[in-house]
Enzyme design. Structure first.
Site, PDB file in Angstrom:
ATOM      1  CB  CYS A 234      -0.995  -0.049   1.154  1.00 11.63           C
ATOM      2  SG  CYS A 234      -2.428   0.959   0.824  1.00 11.63           S
TER       3      CYS A 234
ATOM      4  CG  HIS B 162      -3.429  -3.418   3.218  1.00 12.34           C
ATOM      5  ND1 HIS B 162      -2.311  -2.995   3.894  1.00 12.34           N
ATOM      6  CD2 HIS B 162      -4.113  -2.317   2.882  1.00 12.34           C
ATOM      7  CE1 HIS B 162      -2.328  -1.679   3.985  1.00 12.34           C
ATOM      8  NE2 HIS B 162      -3.411  -1.235   3.377  1.00 12.34           N
TER       9      HIS B 162
ATOM     10  CD  GLU C 154      -0.900  -6.210   4.933  1.00  8.78           C
ATOM     11  OE1 GLU C 154      -0.542  -6.424   3.753  1.00  8.78           O
ATOM     12  OE2 GLU C 154      -1.203  -5.072   5.363  1.00  8.78           O
TER      13      GLU C 154
END
Ligand code: GLN
Length: 531
Positions: A382, A507, A509
């Site tokens: 990001c 994102h 993750e």
């Protein structure tokens, strides 16, 4: 939901006493994991009593990471634990906040929906909480509800009352109340003190809830008589008072719970006497405990240096990738505000995570610049993509290239706010949030990492790459490698002449799982292994 299903559906309520922050979320998630391992279809929900409408504007230094769901809800980091433990994709309905329910109630009152009645916390707010629980539970066999904070907190009373009333809605036999208490060890007298826990259980009873199970959290293992004492004073049967001392890692908790009396409590409650199949957790624990021949060092270029919770999903994603790649992982925190080339040089790979606001941004741009100049493996998440684009544009000669988030007046606004978003910079709920499709270009590193070219990732940002600067960005060493399906939004960039410099506007993750790491993190660890 037909009534047959409704009467069979079970609800587990997890509350806390004495202190918050002693593992109520991990306990709730682990109970879910054990039920899943018994073959039960589980759903889970967090109820937070604070007056915010969502977690989007909360300070991550105080509150930890803001976890974004597929439908773009900005939630508490506990939803991240739930997703990682239970491998579910949750939505707004799994995160219930007082502020959200109250604002809806007040809007309904203004719209005249109460037919002249006095609108009250009981029954209107408590009813809305129960409706929210049933909505989130829909479709599962067992629904777990964690109530944030501790019982007795002024602001949480409506939730405690709502879950008490809930037993009348669905039948007490379909509800299991689990209270998580903390028992301190007093070093000077060398004893575990159960009094605060006894008081916490009294408080809960005072609100009309007699728990079915008590989880006793201690730092070090406590002797059995601690459970006996708590049982005696609380009226909870002794075999349902479970001692749970600190685990080496949170992923050990499902095993500890399965081996404890909670397993029997869950068997009695659900009628499912399958032995939990914990092989998934065994493998994770094995990977975590293993002595690795090689260790990679990853530098996390961070702005919040004192709270691991702020980057918890990034840290978990890195760990999972390292386990899969069979290497040890050493995370080096690099302070973005003081970062220098020696810091970047001393690690095998760099991660620049997401962030808002200017603090630490020059250091993050330097990290990207260093990665481009020295071919250091780099993963940008990001903001980590945006600073990489700024670094590339500056390398191509546009010295004042910047994001308009950090320099509103730069003529070289390589990252900017697109039309329609302007003027809404500091308000809640105006970001690009949740799942978005992206198309990866064939033959790119990202396409290779994912193994496909159509991907979906979660977003949480306001600024976008300005494609009128594509040439400068290319000249500085980065190529666009994935966009929104209509090509309007840049989703991925990478350096083709580089071992691994990949960045995404999303994102990733948030989608990583302990046993199924995200391919972009695996790519970073693989490249870092070669350094
Ligand atoms: N501040 C940037 C934006 O709003 C990046 C956000 C993030 O990293 N989540 O676009």
């Amino acid at each position: 939901m037909d009534s047959e299903k409704k009467s069979k559906q079970k609800f587990i309520f997890v509350t806390g006493g004495v202190l918050s922050g002693v593992g109520k979320g991990i306990s709730a998630a682990s109970i879910g994991a054990v039920l899943q391992a018994k073959g039960v279809n589980v759903s889970i929900q967090k109820c937070d009593p604070y007056l915010n409408v969502d977690a989007g504007l909360l300070n991550p230094a105080e509150h930890g990471e803001c976890f974004v769901t597929i439908d773009g809800a900005e939630t508490d980091l506990d939803l991240g634990h739930y997703e990682r433990f239970l491998d579910l994709e949750l939505t707004q309905k799994n995160a219930t906040l007082s502020g959200r329910l109250l604002s809806q109630l007040i809007m309904d009152e203004r719209a005249g929906k109460f037919g002249g009645k006095t609108v009250q916390l009981v029954p209107h707010l408590t009813g809305a909480i129960q409706d929210a629980i049933q909505l989130a539970a829909d479709g599962s066999d067992v629904h777990i509800v964690e109530i944030g904070g501790t019982v007795g907190d002024y602001e949480g009373l409506s939730f405690v009352e709502a879950i008490r009333e809930f037993a009348a809605r669905v039948g007490r036999e379909n509800c299991l109340y689990v209270h998580v208490v903390y028992v301190p060890f007093i070093g000077t007298s060398k004893e575990f003190k159960t009094k605060p826990a006894q008081n916490a259980l009294n408080d809960l009873r005072g609100f009309g809830i007699v728990p079915d199970c008590v989880i006793v959290r201690t730092d070090d293992p406590a002797p059995e008589n601690v459970a006996g004492k708590i049982s005696q004073f609380s009226g909870v049967r002794e075999d349902a008072v479970i001692l749970l001392s600190n685990a080496k890692t949170v992923f050990k908790v499902p095993q500890l719970i399965a081996a404890s009396g909670i397993n029997d409590v869950l068997t009695r409650f659900t009628g499912n006497d399958n032995v939990p199949d914990l092989s998934k957790w065994d493998k994770i624990i094995e990977a975590q405990a293993k002595q690795y021949d090689k260790t990679v060092t990853v530098g996390l270029v961070a702005k919040y240096m004192d709270n691991e919770d702020t980057y918890i999903s990034v840290l978990e994603a890195l760990k999972a990738a390292a386990w899969q790649e069979d290497v040890g992982l050493d995370i080096k925190w690099i302070n973005a505000e003081t970062a220098a080339d020696e810091d970047f040089n001393s690690v095998d790979g760099l991660v620049v995570p997401g962030g808002f606001g200017e603090r630490g941004v020059p250091g993050k741009i330097n990290a990207a610049m260093y990665a481009l100049d020295h071919k250091k493996p780099y993963l940008g998440l990001c903001l980590g993509l945006q600073v990489a684009v700024v670094a590339a544009a500056r390398r191509s000669g546009l010295a004042d290239a910047n994001s308009t988030e950090f320099d509103a007046n730069t003529p070289n606004n390589v990252v900017y706010i697109m039309e329609g978003q302007q003027g809404k910079e500091s308000t809640g709920g105006t970001l690009r949030l949740g799942n978005y499709d992206a198309k990866l270009y064939d033959g790119t590193k990202v396409a290779e990492a994912y193994g496909v070219t159509d991907v979906v990732e979660r977003h949480r940002h306001r600024y976008e790459v300005n494609q009128s600067f594509t040439e400068a960005i290319n000249n500085g060493g980065l190529q666009i490698s994935g966009t929104s399906p209509d090509g309007k939004l840049v989703e991925f960039v990478e350096a083709s002449d580089h071992p691994y410099m990949v960045a995404t506007q999303a994102h990733p993750e948030l989608k990583s799982r302990p046993n199924r790491p995200h391919p972009l993190f695996v790519g970073l660890i693989r490249a870092a292994k070669q350094v």
